[in-house]
Motif scaffolding. Structure first.
Motif, PDB file in Angstrom:
ATOM      1  N   ILE A 152       0.864  -1.179   0.000  1.00 53.10           N
ATOM      2  CA  ILE A 152       0.000   0.000   0.000  1.00 53.10           C
ATOM      3  C   ILE A 152       0.898   1.225   0.000  1.00 53.10           C
ATOM      4  CG2 ILE A 152      -1.781   1.304   1.207  1.00 53.10           C
ATOM      5  CD1 ILE A 152      -2.824  -1.272   2.370  1.00 53.10           C
ATOM      6  N   LEU A 153       0.794   1.998  -1.075  1.00 51.11           N
ATOM      7  CA  LEU A 153       1.583   3.219  -1.219  1.00 51.11           C
ATOM      8  C   LEU A 153       0.669   4.415  -0.980  1.00 51.11           C
ATOM      9  CD1 LEU A 153       4.233   4.691  -2.152  1.00 51.11           C
ATOM     10  CD2 LEU A 153       3.260   4.642  -4.462  1.00 51.11           C
ATOM     11  N   GLY A 154       1.003   5.240  -0.022  1.00 54.53           N
ATOM     12  CA  GLY A 154       0.249   6.462   0.219  1.00 54.53           C
ATOM     13  C   GLY A 154       0.768   7.566  -0.684  1.00 54.53           C
ATOM     14  N   ASN A 177      -3.650 -10.175  -3.978  1.00 55.26           N
ATOM     15  CA  ASN A 177      -2.312  -9.997  -4.521  1.00 55.26           C
ATOM     16  C   ASN A 177      -2.243  -8.741  -5.385  1.00 55.26           C
ATOM     17  OD1 ASN A 177       0.390 -10.496  -4.978  1.00 55.26           O
ATOM     18  ND2 ASN A 177      -0.036 -11.676  -6.851  1.00 55.26           N
ATOM     19  N   CYS A 178      -2.799  -7.654  -4.864  1.00 53.82           N
ATOM     20  CA  CYS A 178      -2.794  -6.406  -5.622  1.00 53.82           C
ATOM     21  C   CYS A 178      -1.926  -5.369  -4.903  1.00 53.82           C
ATOM     22  CB  CYS A 178      -4.213  -5.864  -5.783  1.00 53.82           C
ATOM     23  SG  CYS A 178      -4.984  -5.350  -4.239  1.00 53.82           S
ATOM     24  N   GLY A 179      -1.615  -4.319  -5.605  1.00 58.13           N
ATOM     25  CA  GLY A 179      -0.991  -3.152  -5.003  1.00 58.13           C
ATOM     26  C   GLY A 179      -2.026  -2.057  -4.891  1.00 58.13           C
ATOM     27  N   VAL A 180      -1.965  -1.280  -3.815  1.00 56.17           N
ATOM     28  CA  VAL A 180      -2.943  -0.211  -3.603  1.00 56.17           C
ATOM     29  C   VAL A 180      -2.211   1.124  -3.559  1.00 56.17           C
ATOM     30  CG1 VAL A 180      -4.643   0.767  -2.007  1.00 56.17           C
ATOM     31  CG2 VAL A 180      -4.500  -1.720  -2.301  1.00 56.17           C
ATOM     32  N   LEU A 181      -2.723   2.098  -4.321  1.00 54.75           N
ATOM     33  CA  LEU A 181      -2.262   3.471  -4.167  1.00 54.75           C
ATOM     34  C   LEU A 181      -3.392   4.239  -3.499  1.00 54.75           C
ATOM     35  CD1 LEU A 181      -0.252   5.737  -6.489  1.00 54.75           C
ATOM     36  CD2 LEU A 181      -2.403   6.574  -5.572  1.00 54.75           C
ATOM     37  N   LEU A 182      -3.084   4.901  -2.386  1.00 56.68           N
ATOM     38  CA  LEU A 182      -4.110   5.531  -1.569  1.00 56.68           C
ATOM     39  C   LEU A 182      -3.826   7.019  -1.395  1.00 56.68           C
ATOM     40  CD1 LEU A 182      -6.547   5.264   0.427  1.00 56.68           C
ATOM     41  CD2 LEU A 182      -4.852   4.790   2.209  1.00 56.68           C
ATOM     42  N   ILE A 183      -4.778   7.845  -1.849  1.00 57.77           N
ATOM     43  CA  ILE A 183      -4.730   9.274  -1.532  1.00 57.77           C
ATOM     44  C   ILE A 183      -5.656   9.499  -0.354  1.00 57.77           C
ATOM     45  CG2 ILE A 183      -5.244  11.613  -2.327  1.00 57.77           C
ATOM     46  CD1 ILE A 183      -4.722  10.724  -5.167  1.00 57.77           C
ATOM     47  N   ILE A 208      -3.019   7.748   7.098  1.00 59.60           N
ATOM     48  CA  ILE A 208      -1.990   7.393   6.108  1.00 59.60           C
ATOM     49  C   ILE A 208      -0.812   6.667   6.772  1.00 59.60           C
ATOM     50  CG2 ILE A 208      -0.078   8.548   4.878  1.00 59.60           C
ATOM     51  CD1 ILE A 208      -2.300   8.162   2.997  1.00 59.60           C
ATOM     52  N   MET A 209      -0.377   7.202   7.900  1.00 57.92           N
ATOM     53  CA  MET A 209       0.780   6.616   8.592  1.00 57.92           C
ATOM     54  C   MET A 209       0.477   5.198   9.070  1.00 57.92           C
ATOM     55  SD  MET A 209       3.216   8.831   8.527  1.00 57.92           S
ATOM     56  CE  MET A 209       3.276  10.474   7.820  1.00 57.92           C
TER      57      MET A 209
END
Ligand code: ATP
Length: 241
Positions: A34-36, A190-196, A203-204
């Motif tokens: 998970i990428l913030g 098995n996914c990647g998440v981009l989170l705004i 977020i932290m």
């Protein structure tokens, strides 16, 4: 693992008239993570999501999916290639049930009706929406509707899910519940998440890594602890420059 996938933005540039929304941004998202994506208002976060999902071209710059240049793909082709997103305005079929909305997404991915229904039920259970499966989309509460729109994005079986403020308008409890669900997605799918997300504490807690944009440029990237104590990030947020 061997089936790790990677979505990369390289040297992304987007201008609107004289406004440089993004200038030379590099970003990497891996499945399992998970990428913030954070930054002050106007930093370019939504524009970055639009570039990664084929809604906005980058000139110069490239989007690379598992080593292959997919920069020329338009939004529907990006979705088929495994790059999914949820939309602010939910775009559900309002006169259909929640489950039917997911079945349609599954059929669009080439599943049989029974497979699409089975997949739909599984995703609804992940999203803690089982109790809503037979409800008309038009009758959902605000926070359930937002969850269903994420569920529908998941029904396209994406390797990457890009979520632009998915908790906006939710109360604290609804936000916490949604974040708990989002945290479970990488292992489940098995996914990647981009989170705004604007709430720094959220977020932290949720993200493995954080990428900070400011004025269309990358300011920092790293694990939450590193970002929290990064002087440039603190300056950008406190605005004392
Ligand atoms: P916010 O946190 O306020 O949603 P953001 O980080 O998502 O902001 P963007 O929405 O990507 O930022 O906007 C980046 C810059 O590009 C801003 O200056 C914005 O006004 C401008 N911009 C974005 N989209 C357009 C557009 N379609 N036309 C003109 N300018 C735009």
């Amino acid at each position: 693992t061997s089936d790790r996938q990677t979505l990369e933005a390289r040297n992304v540039h987007v201008s609107f008239g004289g406004i440089h929304a993004l200038s030379g941004v590099d970003l990497v998202l891996n499945t399992g993570d998970i990428l913030g994506l954070i930054g002050p208002n106007g930093a370019g976060k939504t524009t970055m999501v639009n570039v990664l999902t084929g809604f906005q071209a980058s000139k110069p710059g490239a989007i690379i999916l598992n080593g292959k240049d997919v920069s020329r793909l338009r939004a529907p082709e990006m979705a088929r290639a495994g790059i999914g997103r949820s939309f602010q305005a939910a775009r559900l079929f309002r006169n259909l049930t929640v489950l039917e909305n997911l079945i349609i997404a599954g059929l669009g991915m080439g599943l049989s009706k029974s497979a699409a229904a089975a997949q739909g039920r599984e995703i609804l259970s992940w999203m803690e929406l089982e109790g809503h499966s037979e409800q008309l989309a038009s009758s959902l509460s605000y926070s359930s509707e937002r969850r269903v729109s994420i569920a529908r994005a998941l029904a396209l079986n994406p390797a990457f899910v890009l979520l632009d403020e998915p908790a906006s308008g939710m109360n604290e409890a609804e936000c916490a519940a949604l974040m708990r669900i989002i945290t479970s997605l990488p292992a489940r799918m098995n996914c990647g998440v981009l989170l705004i997300e604007h709430n720094m504490q959220v977020i932290m807690e949720v993200c493995d890594r954080i990428h900070v944009l400011d004025g269309g440029r990358s300011l920092a990237e790293g694990c939450p602890d590193k970002i929290k104590s990064n002087p440039a990030v603190l300056r950008a947020y406190l605005g004392d420059d």
